[in-house]
Design a protein around this motif. Sequence first.
Motif, PDB file in Angstrom:
ATOM      1  N   PRO A 183      -2.845 -21.877  -4.236  1.00  0.00           N
ATOM      2  CA  PRO A 183      -3.491 -21.159  -5.345  1.00  0.00           C
ATOM      3  C   PRO A 183      -4.296 -22.136  -6.213  1.00  0.00           C
ATOM      4  O   PRO A 183      -4.025 -23.329  -6.212  1.00  0.00           O
ATOM      5  CB  PRO A 183      -2.297 -20.594  -6.129  1.00  0.00           C
ATOM      6  CG  PRO A 183      -1.169 -21.532  -5.833  1.00  0.00           C
ATOM      7  CD  PRO A 183      -1.392 -22.024  -4.435  1.00  0.00           C
ATOM      8  N   TRP A 185      -4.999 -23.957  -9.428  1.00  0.00           N
ATOM      9  CA  TRP A 185      -4.229 -24.249 -10.651  1.00  0.00           C
ATOM     10  C   TRP A 185      -5.099 -24.689 -11.819  1.00  0.00           C
ATOM     11  O   TRP A 185      -4.627 -24.849 -12.923  1.00  0.00           O
ATOM     12  CB  TRP A 185      -3.171 -25.330 -10.383  1.00  0.00           C
ATOM     13  CG  TRP A 185      -3.690 -26.492  -9.582  1.00  0.00           C
ATOM     14  CD1 TRP A 185      -4.565 -27.436  -9.972  1.00  0.00           C
ATOM     15  CD2 TRP A 185      -3.368 -26.784  -8.223  1.00  0.00           C
ATOM     16  NE1 TRP A 185      -4.826 -28.312  -8.957  1.00  0.00           N
ATOM     17  CE2 TRP A 185      -4.093 -27.942  -7.857  1.00  0.00           C
ATOM     18  CE3 TRP A 185      -2.526 -26.193  -7.268  1.00  0.00           C
ATOM     19  CZ2 TRP A 185      -4.013 -28.513  -6.602  1.00  0.00           C
ATOM     20  CZ3 TRP A 185      -2.449 -26.759  -6.013  1.00  0.00           C
ATOM     21  CH2 TRP A 185      -3.188 -27.907  -5.685  1.00  0.00           C
ATOM     22  N   GLU A 673       1.913 -18.189 -15.738  1.00  0.00           N
ATOM     23  CA  GLU A 673       1.201 -18.029 -14.453  1.00  0.00           C
ATOM     24  C   GLU A 673       0.567 -19.347 -13.996  1.00  0.00           C
ATOM     25  O   GLU A 673       0.770 -19.799 -12.873  1.00  0.00           O
ATOM     26  CB  GLU A 673       0.129 -16.943 -14.586  1.00  0.00           C
ATOM     27  CG  GLU A 673      -0.534 -16.634 -13.248  1.00  0.00           C
ATOM     28  CD  GLU A 673      -1.722 -15.676 -13.376  1.00  0.00           C
ATOM     29  OE1 GLU A 673      -2.435 -15.519 -12.381  1.00  0.00           O
ATOM     30  OE2 GLU A 673      -1.932 -15.123 -14.479  1.00  0.00           O
ATOM     31  N   ARG A 674      -0.193 -20.016 -14.895  1.00  0.00           N
ATOM     32  CA  ARG A 674      -0.822 -21.279 -14.503  1.00  0.00           C
ATOM     33  C   ARG A 674       0.236 -22.374 -14.369  1.00  0.00           C
ATOM     34  O   ARG A 674       0.156 -23.232 -13.489  1.00  0.00           O
ATOM     35  CB  ARG A 674      -1.884 -21.679 -15.534  1.00  0.00           C
ATOM     36  CG  ARG A 674      -2.682 -22.889 -15.077  1.00  0.00           C
ATOM     37  CD  ARG A 674      -3.753 -23.343 -16.040  1.00  0.00           C
ATOM     38  NE  ARG A 674      -4.335 -24.579 -15.558  1.00  0.00           N
ATOM     39  CZ  ARG A 674      -4.819 -25.548 -16.331  1.00  0.00           C
ATOM     40  NH1 ARG A 674      -4.813 -25.412 -17.653  1.00  0.00           N
ATOM     41  NH2 ARG A 674      -5.311 -26.647 -15.802  1.00  0.00           N
ATOM     42  N   LYS A 677       1.777 -22.506 -10.984  1.00  0.00           N
ATOM     43  CA  LYS A 677       0.857 -23.083  -9.982  1.00  0.00           C
ATOM     44  C   LYS A 677       0.800 -24.610 -10.128  1.00  0.00           C
ATOM     45  O   LYS A 677       0.724 -25.344  -9.142  1.00  0.00           O
ATOM     46  CB  LYS A 677      -0.548 -22.487 -10.151  1.00  0.00           C
ATOM     47  CG  LYS A 677      -0.645 -21.006  -9.810  1.00  0.00           C
ATOM     48  CD  LYS A 677      -2.034 -20.487 -10.174  1.00  0.00           C
ATOM     49  CE  LYS A 677      -2.131 -18.986  -9.959  1.00  0.00           C
ATOM     50  NZ  LYS A 677      -3.423 -18.446 -10.463  1.00  0.00           N
TER      51      LYS A 677
END
Length: 697
Positions: A183, A185, A673-674, A677
């Motif tokens: 994903p 980041w 969320e970040r 990652k």
Amino acid sequence: MRPSLLDPLFASASALPGVGPKTGKLLDRLLGEPDRPARTLDLLLHLPLSGIDRRARPKVAEAPIGAVSTIKVRVTEHRPPRGKGPYRVLTEDETGDLTLIFFRANANWIEKLLPLGETRWVSGLVELFDAYRQMVHPDRILDEAGLAALPPVEPIYGLTEGLFPRVLAKAAAGALARLPQLPEWQDEKFFRATGWLSFGESLARLHHPQTPQDLAPEGKFFARLAYDELLSHQLSLRLVRAKAQVLRGRPQISDGALAKRILAALPFALTDDQAKAVAEISADLASDKRMLRLLQGDVGSGKTVVALLAMAHVIEAGRQAALMAPTEILARQHFATLKPLAEAAGLTIALMTGRDKAAERRATLEGLANGALDIVVGTHALVQEDVAFARLGLAAIDEQHRFGVHQRLALGEKGEAVDVLAMTATPIPRTLALAYFGDMELSSLREKPPGRQPIDTRAISVERIDEVVAGLARAIKTGARVYWVCPLVEGSEDSDLAAAQDRAEDLRKFFGAQVGLVHGQMKGRDKDAAMEDFSRGVTKVLVATTVIEVGVNVPEATIIVIEHAERFGLAQLHQLRGRVGRGSEKSSCVLLYAGPLGETARARLEILRETEDGFRIAEEDLRLRGEGEVLGARQSGAPGFKIARLDLHPDLLRAARDDAEKLLAADPDLTGERGRKLRLLLYLFERDTALRLLRAG
């Protein structure tokens, strides 16, 4: 637990297709560590150093001389060697002839590779010999199918003996095939603004470059990965620091009464920089967070006095203070500076080194354990097991980069919630300070105390050494004292470097018993005696190795001669020069060099003649040598960046620092969320110690 998504990257490189046991061992030697083999991830992050551009496809007559070209030719004749000469193969196209030259080559192999009458593509350096174009040992000899597979730019990797470029390139391609879909980041807005590709796409473009510019360290593919590495480092520094501060903090309150007594005993007022540093340190000490501050100051900027005022603060708060220095000479120097000031303020102070007599050592240990001693100054003897403090509140560590990480931590472990003040006389470029000491707050002393004289610096060829010695003779008659610094202790037949012992013998022919000698291989007592003789003026010339680089303070010494100055680093030359100019007399520094000087050596000596600003000198040193050298090789605990180049990517480091600060202010446990990652990023660059601390609470 490392996410299973990343498992393929942490598998052994030997498991990649086409990597047999022999290649696996070579990859281990190149990319592995003593306790683990090379992994797929190591191959991915082992980026090309440069590339060979194979896109040029000229006709023979148009092929530029001295450049690599890939040319389509027809084989017209084989000329086997006569005697020891080379094997020649004549080829041509419609514009001209090209001779292919092979030394000590297998004739059958050449005939098979270049059959008569066939067309082949040859790629390599085109040269002119006797007006004829030739290519010596072509890099590639290909048919049409081989040409189709030829990369437009062939990556050049760092190798180890026995490992061939194409074998490594194939292994890297296999590693890329194992890279999972990761994903993104990076912050979306920032990512769009940079025009970067994803982590995986950037890696692929560097291992399979389309143009030589793709491999530029300043280019966007390199920059993307450098930023990832710097961000992972800044995040881990901040996570570790936050945990240290949360777990250990104890306010130390002082009304400044002891500090006032010390200031009254000083023969000069603090500089503005010193006053600012004292205020910053006092605020840290009074806070409920553990202090971790780096005090950096140019040569002679007065760090020791700042450290003493910090000690006074914690002593007034009912605690003790310790100052640890890397060498005995430096520890004794600090003790000599601090003792009269401490005693003027009514503080008790002792010195502890590895050479203390048993009774002295017992008394010091007892004073520390029962709290009778306020301050102890010493070497790494302070971290030995039998040293116990009643209530240690401040650990000051001088020239802290000279200690291993465990030694630095060990002193702080001698008490509860100990605040740490690290000090260095090597001004560190801001970029390096952020990278290597980003877990510390930073105070800088740029001003020199009043009365310091500028130092007249001159570079003189070693061929004029007789003139230098004659000049010293005149200066010594007027009462001057002189340091003469050499790079080695004793001469050897295979070295042209001046040796301290040999130079001392030479100078004694001119100055007799006025010449002293000090070097790192002497016993501690002998070193101290030599320094004491020079300090008291018994000897007028002190021949020394770089053992005098930091901390030695003889204000009467006004001349320093640095022999083979071209062999020293810029920061080290600046440190050595700082041994003079410490009193009110005019001082000079003679840089004796052996020519011819290389470009870097010449630049170093020029900068030193131009400026005494240690911070500017440190920036130039970084530019000339790179970060590994500026701080003294690769230290234990140093970041050891694989991709990022601090001399080329300072802006990326600053951006990564800001990004990490903002992110952790909003998401301190990386659970958003970040943040989730970015945990992948920390594993990829092996900064996951910070994550283990998070889990430990």
